[in-house]
Design an enzyme around this catalytic site. Sequence first.
Site, mmCIF file in Angstrom:
data_model
loop_
_atom_site.group_PDB
_atom_site.id
_atom_site.type_symbol
_atom_site.label_atom_id
_atom_site.label_comp_id
_atom_site.label_asym_id
_atom_site.label_seq_id
_atom_site.Cartn_x
_atom_site.Cartn_y
_atom_site.Cartn_z
ATOM 1 N N GLN A 1 4.601 -4.364 2.571
ATOM 2 C CA GLN A 1 4.393 -5.788 2.808
ATOM 3 C C GLN A 1 4.761 -6.571 1.555
ATOM 4 O O GLN A 1 5.027 -5.988 0.504
ATOM 5 C CB GLN A 1 2.935 -6.038 3.170
ATOM 6 C CG GLN A 1 1.952 -5.713 2.065
ATOM 7 C CD GLN A 1 0.565 -5.388 2.612
ATOM 8 O OE1 GLN A 1 0.266 -4.217 2.831
ATOM 9 N NE2 GLN A 1 -0.249 -6.391 2.831
ATOM 10 N N GLU B 1 0.808 -1.227 0.000
ATOM 11 C CA GLU B 1 0.000 0.000 0.000
ATOM 12 C C GLU B 1 0.839 1.275 0.000
ATOM 13 O O GLU B 1 0.285 2.377 -0.046
ATOM 14 C CB GLU B 1 -0.942 -0.001 1.199
ATOM 15 C CG GLU B 1 -1.930 -1.139 1.149
ATOM 16 C CD GLU B 1 -3.103 -0.964 2.092
ATOM 17 O OE1 GLU B 1 -2.880 -0.422 3.190
ATOM 18 O OE2 GLU B 1 -4.221 -1.373 1.726
HETATM 19 C C1 BGC Z 1 -2.860 -4.053 4.698
HETATM 20 C C2 BGC Z 1 -3.815 -4.756 3.757
HETATM 21 C C3 BGC Z 1 -4.922 -5.394 4.556
HETATM 22 C C4 BGC Z 1 -5.599 -4.370 5.440
HETATM 23 C C5 BGC Z 1 -6.671 -4.985 6.317
HETATM 24 C C6 BGC Z 1 -3.631 -3.090 5.578
HETATM 25 O O1 BGC Z 1 -2.760 -2.522 6.506
HETATM 26 O O2 BGC Z 1 -1.884 -3.337 3.994
HETATM 27 O O3 BGC Z 1 -3.125 -5.728 3.004
HETATM 28 O O4 BGC Z 1 -5.854 -5.947 3.685
HETATM 29 O O5 BGC Z 1 -4.641 -3.787 6.279
HETATM 30 O O6 BGC Z 1 -6.116 -5.923 7.171
#
Ligand code: BGC
Length: 910
Positions: free
Chosen positions: A723, A601
Amino acid sequence: MKPLYLTVTDKHIKYSYEDLDTKTTIDKVYNINAAKTLGENLDNFKTKLPNYFDVVVILNPIDVELRDTIVSCGNQPIDMGLTMENLLHIPTVGVHDVARLGIKQAASAEIEHAGWHLDYYGSYSKKRQYGQESLQTIGNGYFGLRGSYVEARETDDYYPGTYVAGVFDQLTTNINNRDIVNEDLVNLPNAQFMTFSIDDGDPFNLSPDVIENVYRSLDMRTGVLTITMIISLPNGKRLKVVTKKVADMKNYHNYSLQYTVQPLNFSGEMRIFSEIDGSIENANVERYRSFNGKHLIVDDTKVDGNRAILLAHTKNSHVNIAVGTRIQCPNIDGSELSSNRFQEKIAQSIGFHVVEGRKYTVEKTVSMYTSLETDSSLEFAVNDHSHHKNFADAVANSMRCWQKIWKKVDIELSGDITAQKLLRLNEFHATVSAQEHVNKDLDASVGARGLHGEAYRGHIFWDELFILPYYTMHFPDLTKHLLMYRYNRLDAAKDYAEQNGYKGAMYPWQSAMYGDEQSQSLHLNPITNQWDPDNSRKQRHVSLAIAYNIWNYYNMTQDNEFMKQYGLEMLLNIAKMWISMSEYDPQTKQYSISNVMGPDEFHEGYPDAKDSGLKNNAYTNIMTSWLFNTIHHLLEIEPQEVIDENFKRADFTKDNLNDMKNIGQDLKLEFNSENILGQFEGYFKLKDIDFDYYRRQYGDISRMDRILKSEGDSPDKYQLAKQADTLMALYNLTEKNFMDILDQMGYPIENPEQFIKDNVNYYLQRTTHGSTLSRIVYSMLALKVNDTKLSWQLFYEALTSDYYDIQGGTTAEGIHLGVMGATLNVVTSYFAGVDFRGDQLVVEPHFPEAWNTLAFNLSFHGTRFYFRVSKESVIVKADHAAVVKICGQQISLNEDEEKTINYEPLVAES
Ligand code: BGC
C-alpha cells in the site's frame, strides 16, 4: 429522456433505442455466451452500447411483486435493475412502473430509491452471503447487528453476530505447544433469532436451498432492513415471511424486529419462535476458528410472561452483560405463549391458528446493557427499560433520528446513482460504528472493521486516521470522545514504550480494551507448521496517526480546552518516544530512526535481519518531523501556564525541546539518482520484481507477500509494496507542508511537480494494493499529477471495494471502515476540493467528468459551511461570517449569505 429498452431471456438480450443522429429506432440482439459467466456477458454487452442513455427500461419482468426488474437470464433469475445500475450507473425501471408513473417519474423514483437503498435479490451462500450481511448490518455506535436472516444460526452460510463497542475478552489457546492469547471483540448472545413451525413440525431450519425467492433491502434513509422471503418447504407448503429490523439510534441499548408470516397455500397451526442464545461463540473468521472463541459464561436466564432476560459475563475481562427481549403479537387472536429456559439460552414461542393468505405478525424488542457503561444492576436496567410502543413506533423514531443525521452528513451527488448509493453506504456505516451521544458514554474507539464482523478481532488500528476527519466535519464531539479512548490508554502506551526501552508513550499497533499491544508476535505457517515472526507491531507510525488526529481535530475545531487537558500531553509523550528512538550519527551529522515498519506491511525488515525492522522509513521520519514542527507551533500559541502544566504532566524538558528542533531538521532520508525518495534506508538495494511473471502464474497478485512466502521466498527482498507508504505523508499533509518539511530536513525539492510525478509513477509500478487503504490514497496522488483517468479508476475501485468484496471474502468479516472514510474524504477534499488542513478552508475542485453536482455541509472553526460544487462553479454558504479561499480568491461571506464562484474546470476524466 434517452431510454434503452431491454427484453431479457435465457439466451439473449434484445435491446432497442433511438439513434441520436438519425432519430430512427435501432433494434439489436445480444446473444448470451453460455461458456462465459453472466458478469462477463454483461461486461461484453456494455461495450456494444452507446453511452448517452439516461434510463433503462426492462420490458419483460417476471416477478413483479418483489421488484419490477427481475428477469430470467442465462437460466437464473436476476434483478436486471440492480445489474444494469451497477453497470451503467443510471436508473433502471420495469415496464409496469413506467405504465403506472410515466418514464420520467419512474426514473426519478428509481434514482431516489437506488440512492438510499442497498438491495440484494436472491439467495446467496458462504462468504458472499457473509459479506452481504456485513454490509446490511444495522446499529447505532453502541452495537452492530449483522444483517443476517433472523432464522439463521451460525453456519458456513450465515453469521448472525452482535457486537457492543468496547466489549473485548482475552482467551488462551494452546496451538502447537504454544499458548497464544487473543483478545476478541466479543460476539454477544444472539437475540435476533426468530423462526416458525407448521402443525407441530420442527422449527424451520434456514438453508439456501429452501429459499424460493428473497429480496433484502436496507433503507439507509430510515435505518430499516427488510427481508422479504418466499419459502417453499419440501412438503409443498409455501409461505411468505417478511422480517424487518431497526436499531434505536437514540435509546441506543435497543433494537426492534418485526416478523410477519403469511401462509400462501395452507391453513393450520403455526408457532413463531424467539430466542436469546448465549451458547454462541466467536466464529465469523474461518482462519480463527481453531482458536478458543467461547468468551461468554451464562449466569442466569429468566422469563416473565412475554419478557425474557439472559445474564452473562465475559470470561476474563469480567464484563457483565444483560440481554432482554419482549415479544408481542399485535394482530393475532387466541395465541398461546410458551417459554423454555436452558442452561445457555431462552426459547419462547407463540402458537396460533393460521388461515391461508392472511398475515400474522410477532414483534420483538431487544435491549442490551453491559457493566462497562451501566453502573446500576443490569437486570434492573433491562426490566426498567422503556420500549417503543410497537414496531411502527420504533421505525418512526429511527426515521426521525436518521433524518437529523442525514441533514448533517449527506453528500448529495447527481449524475451517478452507484456512487450516490455507496457514498451514503459509507456514511451509514460510519454512523453504525460510532455516534456522538453514544460514544460520550463509552470508552471505545472505532475498529478497522467497524462493529460489523470479527476480522482483526475488532481491534483499533491507525485506520482511525482515515475516518476521524469525517466525524470531525459533522460531529466534532464524537472525534473528541474517540480521542479520549487514546488518552485513557496513555499510561498503557507509556508502559509499552518503557518495555521497549523508549521514553514517552508508544501506542500499540493493535489496540483493544486495555491499550496494550494486541498484535500477534508469531504466526503459525500452515504450510511449514513453523512459527514465523510477525513484525507488524513495528508500525510505530500508529502513534503519529494519533498525533495527527489530535492536531487535525484541534485545527478543525479550535478546541483549546481539549488541547490543554489532554491533547498536548499526548503529543508531548508521543514526541518523547520519537526523540528516544532517534539516534545521532556524528559522521553524517544526521539522526536515524531504526527498528520500525512503514504502512507497507510487505516489508517487515531487511532480508538478512528481519527482526530488527527497518531504518529511516520515509513516512515515519517525515511525520515525526511534522509532529515536532506542530508541537513547536502549538507552544508558540498556547498560554504559558498550559505549557508548564503539560510539560509537568508529560515530564517534558527544555532538553527535549532542543532535541525536537535538532532531530526534526536532521532526520535522514534516502534518494536515488533520479530523485526518487526511498521507502527506507537501503530500499534501492532491493531487487525489482517481475509482476507479469507472477500475474501469469497466480492471476491476482495483490497479496504478493503470501505468494512469495509460499514459494519459500520473502517480500523483504524486493521493491514492492502492499500500500501507499513513501508518499502517504502527502495524504496527511498539504503539498506545501510536505515540501517544507523535506526542505527543513535538508532535502530541498527543486521541482515539486516533477518530483511528485516521478515518485507516484515509481511507487505505483511497485504497489499491489493488497490493502483497501492503498487505492484511495493513490487516487488522490494521481489527481496531484493530473492523471485524472487513473485517479477515477482507483477511486471507483476503492468506492466499490466492499460492495464487490474485491479482496475475495474479507468483507465477510466486517466492513473496511478506513477506506470508507478515506473515500468520503477524497470526494469532499479533492473532487469537490474543500481542504480543511490550513487555518481557513481552501477550495480547489478537481471535479469528475461523470458527475453533475456534489452538495454537502461541514463544520470548520465552529461554522457550518454548505458547498455545492460542479464542473463550473462553487456555491458556498456559511452560518456565520467567514472567509474562504476559492480557486485562489479570498471570498468573504456574511452570515447565511450564499455566493457562487465560477471557475475554469480542471476536469477529472472518467
Ligand atoms: C493494512 C493496514 C491496516 C489494517 C487494518 C492491513 O491490511 O495493511 O494498514 O491498518 O489492515 O485495516
